[in-house]
Design an enzyme around this catalytic site. Structure first.
Site, PDB file in Angstrom:
ATOM      1  N   CYS A 417      98.916 -44.293  18.579  1.00  0.00           N
ATOM      2  CA  CYS A 417     100.566 -45.032  18.382  1.00  0.00           C
ATOM      3  C   CYS A 417     101.092 -43.406  18.751  1.00  0.00           C
ATOM      4  O   CYS A 417     102.369 -44.258  19.649  1.00  0.00           O
ATOM      5  CB  CYS A 417     101.036 -44.179  16.724  1.00  0.00           C
ATOM      6  N   ASP A 418     101.253 -42.642  18.882  1.00  0.00           N
ATOM      7  CA  ASP A 418     102.321 -41.219  19.812  1.00  0.00           C
ATOM      8  C   ASP A 418     102.068 -41.758  21.539  1.00  0.00           C
ATOM      9  O   ASP A 418     102.439 -42.132  22.523  1.00  0.00           O
ATOM     10  CB  ASP A 418     101.714 -39.759  19.387  1.00  0.00           C
ATOM     11  N   VAL A 419     100.431 -42.075  21.596  1.00  0.00           N
ATOM     12  CA  VAL A 419      99.956 -41.800  23.229  1.00  0.00           C
ATOM     13  C   VAL A 419     100.546 -43.258  24.118  1.00  0.00           C
ATOM     14  O   VAL A 419     100.500 -43.592  25.256  1.00  0.00           O
ATOM     15  CB  VAL A 419      98.714 -42.203  23.363  1.00  0.00           C
TER      16      VAL A 419
END
Lengths: 489, 101
Positions: A417-419
């Site tokens: 998600c964050d990446v």
């Protein structure tokens, strides 16, 4: 002459270690390097035995047998998802050994130690103890025994500073004044340093683990080096310093990959108070919270057509996302797959690689994009995919793959998600702003195989989930991918 | 004093050699690198065994025993798992040709 020979041996062994590390460029060479280091260490050990007469050899032998047997058995059985926890525990074991040796040397020799040795002994004692307890907490978090989310104690920063000050005080006392009565103060230092390690690492959450593990790797090296200062062993110092350098570099690289400095990671990042459940990968972080979620979702997926409630509001609700994904993949010529920690939690790496191979058989180009901080330790994703027998030439790192997204048909995100969060490109002081991301949004079509649409560990919502045209294949990644393989033609 | 200075030289020199070499390790190998350096830090096994080079009494030999066992665990476990991991990294020629189609 004898002294000269000793120096020569030490230099030869250190050189072997250096060549071992230097070989880490390609996997086959690295294997040679690893064996070389192992041989060097064994040689150092045999040399030591030839130089020193040991009292109680049977005790030493028993300890060696227990340690070697346990280490070997464990290393042969551990599965690749648990590697971060294993590395953390080994860090702890190394730190603990350095701490115990420093303790013995400090309290036993008393006056016999030189002032400098004694001072370094105190430093080694502290470094070893902090590494030990810090690693144990890290291992607990990584294996799900300790809660993965950051734990805040009341007045955490003050507490940390207070313990540090107390350690300095007692440490100086132990380090500068010699007497066998130092046992009490040494034990005080150990207890304080152990609590420092706990207070320090309990606040670091799941997705920051790569930084913590690298950092603990560095401190283990330091502990070994200082331990070497006490016993005046050049080999210990040299090896400890090399390990410290390695840990330092990895720590630095991990921080760069998140665009945060070390201070920000370790000392107080205030997380947004809302969303209590944060995990980097949308899949929940700890196995215990994951289990109920997972089983619930897998039941849903068992049904022939997965009906996903969350995206009913999205415009493509008329169509089944699974069908859309299938069409997108079958018409695509080039696909980039982006794995995250969620893939590890779902154990989807085998199916994922099978899907990749299937697509290649159909004449598509498949590449895998690995973000440096994906997973729970540096390079974690690479090992997991290697476990699934992937050809490692297909694994690309951030800088190499990013220019290719704009000319790619499908970017497939699995448990990350964050990446891939485009919000990182907006400078708005959010926890991930400025973090280099994989530009999945530039691909013509994006498929997301995540458990749900909760924000990642950073707590920042991912606008990709709302973007029209993005296909959300929610649910257990392992099963959705298995179905994709089945139907892809 | 000479010894102390020499030890410092060794410390600084090896740190920089290590730094120089490790900064060029590709991200692909970061996990095996970490587990191998981890095993190397188990070199404290030398110091742990040296605890027994003097006559040791009860509690100290107990501590020494634990230290030797832990350091050995670190060394053997570290090198074994690194070997196992590196063995998994494969370059499959067949896949390569299928790829270029």
């Amino acid at each position: 002459m004898d002294l000269l020979l000793q120096y020569a041996w030490d230099i030869a062994i250190i050189a072997a270690f250096i060549f071992g590390i230097k070989a880490f460029r390609t996997p086959p060479d690295a294997r040679t390097g690893n064996r070389m280091a192992a041989v060097a260490l064994s040689a150092a050990f045999i040399l030591l035995l030839s130089r020193h007469q040991l009292f109680k050899p049977e005790t030493v032998l028993l300890a060696l047998a227990i340690g070697a047997g346990g280490g070997w058995f464990w290393a042969m059985r551990v599965n690749m998802t648990q590697i971060p926890a294993m590395v953390a525990i080994q860090n702890g074991a190394g730190g603990c050994a350095a701490m115990l040796v420093s303790f013995v040397e400090l309290t036993r020799a008393g006056m016999a130690l030189g002032t400098m040795n004694q001072f370094f002994g105190a430093v080694g004692l502290i470094a070893g103890a902090v590494t030990f307890s810090g690693s144990m907490i890290a291992a607990g978090k990584l294996s799900g025994i300790v809660r993965g989310t950051p734990v805040y104690l009341p007045r955490h920063n003050h507490l940390l500073a207070g313990v540090c000050a107390a350690i300095c005080l007692f440490g100086l006392w132990v380090g500068l004044f010699a007497s066998t009565a130092m046992v009490f103060y040494s034990i005080m230092v150990v207890i304080l340093a152990l609590s420092l390690g706990i207070i320090f690492s309990i606040r670091i959450g799941g997705a920051d683990m790569p930084v913590l593990i690298s950092f603990l790797n560095a401190t283990t090296g330091l502990a070994a080096a200082f331990c070497g200062m006490v016993v005046e062993s050049r080999l210990l110092i040299a090896c400890g310093a090399m390990v410290a350098a390695s840990g330092y570099i990895l720590t630095h690289k991990m921080c760069l990959a998140m665009n945060r400095d070390l201070k920000n990671v370790f000392l107080g990042r205030i997380l947004p108070p809302k969303s209590p459940e944060k995990s980097e990968t949308v899949q929940s972080q700890t196995p215990d919270t994951q289990a109920p979620d997972d089983s619930k979702v897998s039941d849903e997926v068992m049904d022939e057509t997965p009906e996903e409630k969350p995206e009913e509001k999205l415009e493509e609700k008329a169509q089944d996302p699974f069908q859309l994904a299938l069409e997108a993949l079958s018409s695509a010529k080039s696909v980039i797959i982006i794995p995250g920690y969620g893939m590890a939690l779902a154990q989807a790496q085998f199916n994922l690689v099978a899907l990749g191979n299937r697509m290649e058989q159909l004449g598509k180009t498949v590449k895998y994009a690995i973000h440096p901080v994906a997973g729970r330790m540096p390079g974690h994703m690479n090992v997991l995919l290697a476990e699934a027998d992937i050809d490692y030439d297909k694994l690309y790192d951030l800088d190499t793959i990013n220019p290719e997204f704009s000319s790619t048909d499908v970017a497939m995100i699995v448990g990350a998600c964050d990446v891939v969060n485009p919000a990182a490109n907006i400078a708005d002081n959010s926890p991930i702003s400025g973090m280099p991301i994989l530009n999945a949004q530039e691909a013509r079509q994006v498929i997301i195989c995540n458990l749900d649409t909760r924000p990642g560990y950073s707590g920042v919502d991912n606008p990709l989930y709302q973007q029209p045209g993005v296909i959300l294949l929610l649910g257990n990644a392992k099963e959705s991918i298995a179905k994709l393989i089945e139907r892809l033609a | 004093m000479f010894d102390i200075i020499l030890m410092f030289i060794v410390l600084v020199l090896t740190f920089f050699i290590g730094y120089h070499l490790i900064s060029r390790v590709p991200p692909l190998l970061h996990t095996p690198l970490m587990s191998m350096t981890n095993a190397i830090s188990g070199i404290t096994i030398l110091a742990a065994v040296l605890v027994f080079s003097h006559e040791t009494s009860g509690p100290f030999s107990m501590i020494g025993f634990i230290a030797v066992a832990l350091a050995t665990l670190n060394v053997v476990g570290g090198f074994t798992i690194t070997e196992r991991m590196l063995k998994m990294f494969k370059k499959n020629q067949e896949n390569q040709t299928g790829d270029s189609r």
